[in-house]
Each structure stands twice: as C-alpha cells, then as structure tokens.
Design an enzyme around this catalytic site. Sequence first.
Site, PDB file in Angstrom:
ATOM      1  N   GLU A  28     -14.486 -12.546  -5.411  1.00  0.00           N
ATOM      2  CA  GLU A  28     -13.182 -12.229  -6.016  1.00  0.00           C
ATOM      3  C   GLU A  28     -12.009 -12.651  -5.134  1.00  0.00           C
ATOM      4  OE1 GLU A  28     -15.468 -10.066  -4.996  1.00  0.00           O
ATOM      5  OE2 GLU A  28     -14.615  -8.220  -4.167  1.00  0.00           O
ATOM      6  N   GLU A  60       0.834  -1.199   0.000  1.00  0.00           N
ATOM      7  CA  GLU A  60       0.000   0.000   0.000  1.00  0.00           C
ATOM      8  C   GLU A  60       0.876   1.259   0.000  1.00  0.00           C
ATOM      9  OE1 GLU A  60      -3.379  -0.647   2.523  1.00  0.00           O
ATOM     10  OE2 GLU A  60      -3.832   1.480   2.634  1.00  0.00           O
ATOM     11  N   CYS A 105      -9.874  -1.364  14.823  1.00  0.00           N
ATOM     12  CA  CYS A 105     -10.211  -2.787  14.981  1.00  0.00           C
ATOM     13  C   CYS A 105     -10.411  -3.181  16.434  1.00  0.00           C
ATOM     14  CB  CYS A 105      -9.111  -3.647  14.389  1.00  0.00           C
ATOM     15  SG  CYS A 105      -8.750  -3.227  12.695  1.00  0.00           S
ATOM     16  N   LYS A 157     -15.264  -9.319   8.379  1.00  0.00           N
ATOM     17  CA  LYS A 157     -14.278 -10.223   7.767  1.00  0.00           C
ATOM     18  C   LYS A 157     -14.937 -11.512   7.297  1.00  0.00           C
ATOM     19  CE  LYS A 157     -10.442  -7.855   8.322  1.00  0.00           C
ATOM     20  NZ  LYS A 157      -9.695  -7.384   7.140  1.00  0.00           N
ATOM     21  N   SER A 162      -7.167   2.048  -2.055  1.00  0.00           N
ATOM     22  CA  SER A 162      -5.982   1.266  -2.368  1.00  0.00           C
ATOM     23  C   SER A 162      -6.404  -0.098  -2.874  1.00  0.00           C
ATOM     24  CB  SER A 162      -5.128   1.100  -1.111  1.00  0.00           C
ATOM     25  OG  SER A 162      -4.187   0.072  -1.321  1.00  0.00           O
ATOM     26  N   GLU A 195     -16.074 -10.549   4.021  1.00  0.00           N
ATOM     27  CA  GLU A 195     -14.937 -10.327   3.123  1.00  0.00           C
ATOM     28  C   GLU A 195     -14.381 -11.639   2.585  1.00  0.00           C
ATOM     29  OE1 GLU A 195     -11.274  -8.924   4.856  1.00  0.00           O
ATOM     30  OE2 GLU A 195     -10.907  -7.588   3.171  1.00  0.00           O
ATOM     31  N   CYS A 209      -8.028  -1.767   4.448  1.00  0.00           N
ATOM     32  CA  CYS A 209      -7.912  -2.884   5.399  1.00  0.00           C
ATOM     33  C   CYS A 209      -9.236  -3.251   6.023  1.00  0.00           C
ATOM     34  CB  CYS A 209      -6.970  -2.553   6.539  1.00  0.00           C
ATOM     35  SG  CYS A 209      -5.467  -1.806   6.029  1.00  0.00           S
ATOM     36  N   GLU A 259       2.108   1.680  -3.415  1.00  0.00           N
ATOM     37  CA  GLU A 259       1.008   2.203  -4.229  1.00  0.00           C
ATOM     38  C   GLU A 259       0.854   3.707  -4.003  1.00  0.00           C
ATOM     39  OE1 GLU A 259      -2.761   0.188  -3.701  1.00  0.00           O
ATOM     40  OE2 GLU A 259      -3.798   1.762  -4.803  1.00  0.00           O
TER      41      GLU A 259
END
Lengths: 160, 625
Positions: free
Chosen positions: B384, B290, B548, B376, B337, B379, B317, B293
């Site tokens: 994908e 990241e 988190c 999560k 990102s 996710e 994240c 990037e």
Amino acid sequence: MLISQHEQTLDQLQGLVEKHGDQRNALIPILQDFRDQSGQITDYAMQAVANLLKIEPSEVYGVVSFYSFLSERPQGNFVIRLCRTISCDMAGKQAVARQLENDLGITFGETTKDGRFSLEWANCMGVCDQGPAMLVNETLYTKVSPEKVGEILDSFKSRA
Amino acid sequence: MTQQATAANTEMIPVTIDGKETRVASGTTILEAAKHLGIRIPTLCYHEDLCVEGVCRICVVEIEGMWTLQASCTYPITQAITVKTHSPKVRKARRHILDLMFSEHYGECYSCARNNNCELQNLAQEYGVDEYRFGHPDLPIFNIDKSSFAITRDNNKCIQCRRCVRTCAEFQEVKALENVGRGNKTAIGTFLDKPLGEVVCINCGQCINRCPTGALTAKDQTDLVWDAIEDPTKHVVIQTAPAPRAAIGEEFGLEPGTPMTWEMNSALREVGFNKVFDTNFTADLTIIEEGTELILRLYKTLVQGDTSMPLPQFTSCSPGWVKYIEHFYPEYLGNVSSAKSPQQMFGAMIKTYYAEKNNIDPKDIVSVALMPCTAKKFECNRPEMADSGHQDVDFGLTTRELAKMIRESGINLPDMPKSDFDSPFGTASGSGVIFAATGGVMEAALRSVLEFVTGKQVENFYDHADIIPVRGFEGCRYVELKIPEEVGPVPAIIQHLVPDWNWIKGATVKVGVAHGTGNARKVMEDIKAGGKFSECHFIEVMACPGGCLGGGGQPIPTNLDIREARAKAIYAEDRAYGEAGKARKSHENEAVLKVYQEFLKEGPCGHLSHKLLHTDYTPRGKYID
C-alpha cells in the site's frame, strides 16, 4: 452437519482446557491427551492451543519438538518404541528390530498403511537390566526376543 | 518466608575474587561481584538487558572447595567464598568451550557482517584458539533464511546462546524465535521452522542487536544502493532520521552520544547521494497530520458523540509497533493514527511535490531512507506504500549499513566538514529531532496541540518547552496534562475542522507512552481490562526499547547506558535548535507551512493529505497456514 477439521480440533482442545486448566503448565497434559485422541499434533492444533492458553505458537512448537512422545507426524493407533541405547543393544535389540520391521513391513520412523502401527526408536526407559526393552503405547515389555515379537503384535492386532 | 530468612537475604557476605576482597549482598552473582571489583569475566549468553540463562558456560570460574567449575552469571553468593576467575583449570575449560562452539560454527570471519565486531571472534582471540580440537564444519549445515525483508538468519553461525530468544520473548513479547528440538538437534527456530518472513515477526531487529555473532543480521541492501548511485540516469536522494545521527559515531570509534548530524550530511554527498534531506521535515508534517487527527478524534467522540474514530489514538510512526498491533490486537487497528510514518510521508512527498518542483520524472528518483530500524525495510515494501504512483521509498538503510558505505568511500566521518540539509525541505524543528527518543512524538505533539489550543507559547507552561513528564526510560508512562481555562482562536490551518476551543478548555488530557512491545502489551491488556490507559486520549508506542535510538538498525552493542547517552545527544540537539534561534515546534517549521500553501492546499487531513500521507492497516492475526 459438516464440521470442519479445524472446528473439531478446537472443540477437542476446548474440552481439554476445561479439564486441565488454562494456565501455561497445562500445556503438556493437554498435548498428551490430544495426541492420544488424534494420534498427531497438527499445525493448527498447536496454534489453537497457544491461543487458548494465551501463549505463542512457537512455544508450543518448542515443547512438541522437544518431546519425542509428542509427535507432529501422523502416528498409528499403536506406537511401538524400541530402546536403542547401549544395554538394550548389547542384549540383542538389533534382532528384535529386524523382526519388527519384517512382521510389520515398515522401517523405523514409518507407519503401516492401515494406520495401525508406527515404529519408533526410543532412548533409555530405565530398565537396562531387563533389555531389550520396548513400549507399545504405554505398555512396557522387557526381555523382548524376536520370538516374542509375533506374540506381542498379535495381541494388538486383535484389538480395535 | 520467615523473618530470619528475610534478614539473611540482606546480609552482607564476604567474598574473595582473584585475591581481592569485598562484601556483597546475599544473592549477588559472582559475575556482578567481579564487575564491582573491576574484574572482567568473559560472557556470551549473558546480556545486561536480558534475564540470566547460563547456557554458554564461558563465564565459568573456580570456587575454592568445589569440585566442579561454576557459571559465574548464575551462581548466587550466599556464603563466604573464594573465587579464581582465570586459574589454569578455568582457562582450559574456556578454551574447550570455545572449541566446542567452533565444532558447530560454520562461516568465515572476513565475509561476515560482524567481522571485527563479534563477541565470539574476540573470545577466540582472547583465549588463543589455535586449532579446532573438536573439528570444524567445512560445509554449511543450515540454509540461510533470507525470506524476511528485514532480518537474515544464518543458523550456521549460531552458538545457541539464546539471547535472541530471550529478547523476542521477554523484551518484545513476540516470541518469533524459540529453541526447537532436543539434544544435539537443538537449534534456534521459528514456529514449524518456517522462514522468518512467514511467521509472526515484527521485524524490530532487537535480536540482531543482541546476537553475539553474525547469525542474525539486517538484510543488506547497500549493493543495490551503490548500483543506483552509479547509474547516471537516476536521481538518488536520501532522507536521514534523527536517531542514526546520535549513534553513527559509535561505528567510527566515538563515544555513544556523540552527534554527527552535520558531518554526516557532507559524508552522504561525498558517498554520491544527489540530495540529503532531513526526515524530521516529515516528522513535523506527521505532527501536524497526526495532531490534527487527534483533535478531530477528540472533537468527534467527545462533542459530536460520533464513535467512528475511537480513542485513545495510537501513534503510527513505528513500523514494528504497527505490525505488532496488526498481529496481536487487530481489533484495535481503528485506534491507530492513519497518518503514515515520517519515512513514508517523505517518500510520497519526494516522488510528488519534490519531483514536480524540480521537474524530475519520479520514475528516475531512487529514494533511500537512513533509519535506525530494520522494520522500515519491511514498511517501505508494504504494497500500500505506493501512493505516489511508484514505490514511495525504494530502500531503507540501517545506521550500520550506511556506516559501511561511508567507510567504503574512504571517509572517516568525524573528520568531515559540517554542512546543512538540502532545500526545499531544509532543517526541521527540534520537535522532529526528539522523535528519536521514547516520549518524543508525544512531546512534539503536545507542544503543537498546546499552542494550537491556547494560542500561547508552550514556554509559558513548561520551561524551555521541555515537557519533562513524558520523557524518561520507564517502560509504560501515564501522564495527565491540564488544558488552561483560557483558550485562543483556532489557528487558520485547522479552522475548517473545529469551530472553537470551548469544548476542550480546562479539560485534562491523558496520555500514555510505552516503548518495547512487551510494554505495549501491558498497555493493551490494561486497555482491554478497562484500566487507566483505557481513559487515555493519545498513546505513543515505539517498538524498540528507548524508542528509535535503541532501534534494531543501530550500532552494536546496545545496553541501557548506551541508549541513555544517545537520548542525551538527542535532547541536547533539540535544545541547541532553540539556542540557535531555529524552530523547536513542528508547526513553526517553515518548509512544512509552505507545503500546505503550495501543495496540500486543503490543509491537514484534507483530500490530498489523505491520499499521500495517510494509510490503512491490515488485520493479520496470529494464525498461519
């Protein structure tokens, strides 16, 4: 030109936003007018109005599901609401209800096949001394008797 | 308002509660005054994080001279009053209120996820509920909504305190949940009463952490994980995120902020996991990817005038944040990102790099992730997220679920011996650890970017490499950092991407940090309006308050004090890494550097990196059919 249902709804709502403003407190007047124009507040309309007022669809649904005068179900041109609370009940609302069901051929919660009349229960309209009370759209009828029902319905049947 | 009225507002008013006297500022609620006096009044709909609603009435008190009982959470003290918090009248009313709740509360405590951690159950015990005066349903009234990957809703257990509605509306500004209907038909519902999996919900799980009963729970996958552990043909690995370590102790009766990192490693092996990895390894990898990037975006936009990679860059994240932006600001997805979250990077690495290195068929690997997070779970099920050729991460477990598995194994976590993480990923850097707190990803990225550019240790600019300005619990933070005039050579790892640092020397890097999607919305609206956040180069967003460590999968209850205690534990662990001579910066993580030598040979943002460690997003919008 063909206009999709969604585009038509959006046009309608944009007009109402111009009329009532785009603040959160414009929601109920917009929904009332939309109901009067379309007879039903559709799923898409709820999302579209939320977007225009920058609120979320769940809030609109919260309001629509709260007020019995804002219906998500399709309703007829004339919505008949008969009071079912205690004073009107004691004044003979049951006989009026039976007469309405007989004359229209539908039960409460239904709409006639031609889409003209809907029958709904309502709670107190604040005229307990003059029961049974009944609303047809925004017109109030008091001391309704089974005999009067036919008369009232006829006066609406002749309207467009 | 007249001056007189303003003065009256700050006036101190005498108040007597249960015979104890004090003076409070005008407008203080009875509940606050009682707390100040050390008197406990029971509450249900009240929550420290949320606005006052006053719907449950359990906090009613008797005010001398008043005919009816008053809800103490909503009653502002404006004149001298004498209050009784536990008079016979109050106790009787509370019992009736509870009995009324039980007349609509279907469910048995012993099969409930919240057994022994339920506010309703506690109150029933406290007020001696012995019979159901107003009846008790013996059949369920609502269907259980299991449509969401993350959250299970059982309205049968709902007492309509509306904490979830307020959390979703005020805290997160998602408004997935709303009061629907009127009178005795009122229920907590969604838009059109659709299943939660079909409406605009970001799966953050904040509603779960504030639900006083078991009406909202995380989707429990422990049985599936147990099946995998019991299956001898499966190689079951677990990666553990930094936030659960700082909180799991609370499930075992420890004070908030007691870190359990090393004890948990031993416990996980005892439970039956074949390998225990540190998600911080991929947190470090995330920083490299990241961060690279970001450098690329800056170079392309500011030097080459190429607008294909717009600024500011947003972090990616937090899966709650990613789904939030997909729904609410899809036009800004190009700013997010493309680097996957640490969980998903690890998933892809385990089923490729690790499988290859250890000669294990990736189809036999069951990859579990311990996360502080319910999003999560969603996710890892994104279609994908299968770049390894298999579902990269099979199960996302919350801190609460894992605590349950540890208890089921007969283990008392605090008694476990300490042990390290397994190779080949080993222990990560302190920068990975601080990912758990809001501002942590930013700090970790800045540590590495500063060292990349200047060629000097961050310690030269910030004491102990603690970049304090980006820390803290303020909702939206805006920070400017000056890049020194003196720059170093471009490190080998990114030499193929930028020729030199001359273009950035002396520049001011503007960064933003937001936590809670309500705050994220403020930042996004500011960007849209061309405010100061639109000038930022890099913005970190975490969907949950506090980052988190305040995640929807963390132990219940939560409040600001608990979140602060967890943050303290996180920063202390990062410090301890430094004191023990371990790496504190992502680019010093040797396992990460080794991965770039052995596996991702084209370096960060290279071809293989892009295949395994980067992703793209789905513009979802807000309309549903």
